[in-house]
Design an enzyme around this catalytic site. Structure first.
Site: not given
Length: 292
Positions: A46, A134, A162, A204
């Protein structure tokens, strides 16, 4: 590791010249904390990590730590498809004062499970702060399997995942086999409640830029046993969760933030602005949620 159920993967704001706006980054981080975020992840997907230089990433880590690091944990996105570069950036990030580092699975070069294990192990052992892996196969084209996560759990500072595979079976397997010290975070807002039902700690989030207090309310309702209330909040927010992915993240999110008067600037190529039709859909969604 500080317990945080709602963490936000923060956007990276730019000025008109598409330079990182560090002052704006500090303000956004503080605003997120004021609106429910219990942790901040800087320079993740992001945050447009692929188009940020190491110096820009380190500047953002320092800036956000100074702005909110005394209130919530700040995680630094340091992952790449190059183990040596990941190790180098992780070490540098640790010096900025971040609470932990997040490492995305190496993309493009498609390592084996053994290669993934060695990559994450080398990076985790290079720092003393907590590490979050992640896993997002849709972007990396590789899935970090539960068995590999279990091997990594033997590394002392491997503390979180994540998980964005989209598989409830995989989340269930992770929670079944991993030690309690390893917390599982949802990587997809729309799956937060389903994943928490099979053992995830929280999320998250990107939608927390727009509805942080409501997402935290949903999470707290579930944790406190008010499952129906949590479900109703999930359903209320579902269209927001979906519309933020009408095209590649973070394009819709940045469009929305600019629309509601939280300027974050544009996007660096190869990402570009949303189409007119997509903007109209986002504008209608924001109006429906009372955000315009």
């Amino acid at each position: 590791m500080t317990v945080a159920r709602l963490m936000t993967a923060m956007v990276t704001p730019y000025n008109d010249a598409l330079e990182v706006d560090y002052d704006r980054a500090a303000k956004i981080a503080a605003w997120l904390v004021e609106n429910g975020s219990q942790g901040i992840v800087v320079s993740g997907t992001t945050g447009e990590s692929p188009v940020l230089t190491d110096d820009e990433k380190l500047g953002l880590f320092s800036t956000v730590c100074k702005a909110v690091g005394m209130h919530v944990p700040v995680w630094a996105g340091v992952g790449s498809y190059n183990t040596a570069e990941t190790v180098h950036l992780a070490k540098a990030a640790e010096k900025t004062g971040v609470a932990g580092v997040m490492m995305v699975a190496p993309y493009y070069n498609k390592p084996t499970q053994e290669g993934l294990y060695r990559h994450f192990k080398a990076a985790a052992e290079a720092v003393s702060i907590p590490v979050m892996v992640y896993n997002i196969p849709g972007r990396t084209n590789v899935n970090v399997l539960p068995e590999t996560m279990l091997r990594l759990a033997e590394v002392e500072n491997f503390m979180a995942i994540k998980e964005a595979s989209g598989s409830m079976d995989q989340v269930s397997e992770l929670r079944k086999i991993l030690p309690e010290k390893v917390r599982i975070y949802c990587g997809d807002d729309a799956l937060t409640l389903p994943m928490m039902s099979v053992g995830a700690e929280g999320v998250v989030s990107i939608a927390s830029h727009l509805a942080g207090k409501e997402i935290l309310q949903m999470i707290n309702s579930f944790v406190e046993g008010r499952v129906n209330e949590a479900m109703q909040m999930h359903l209320k927010l579902f269209q927001l969760f979906r519309d933020l992915f009408i095209c590649t993240n973070p394009i819709p999110l940045k469009e929305c933030l600019n629309m509601i008067g939280m300027p974050v600037g544009g996007l660096r190529l190869p990402l570009c602005e949303a189409s007119d039709a997509q903007r109209q859909q986002l504008k209608k969604m924001l109006a429906n949620y009372g955000l315009l």
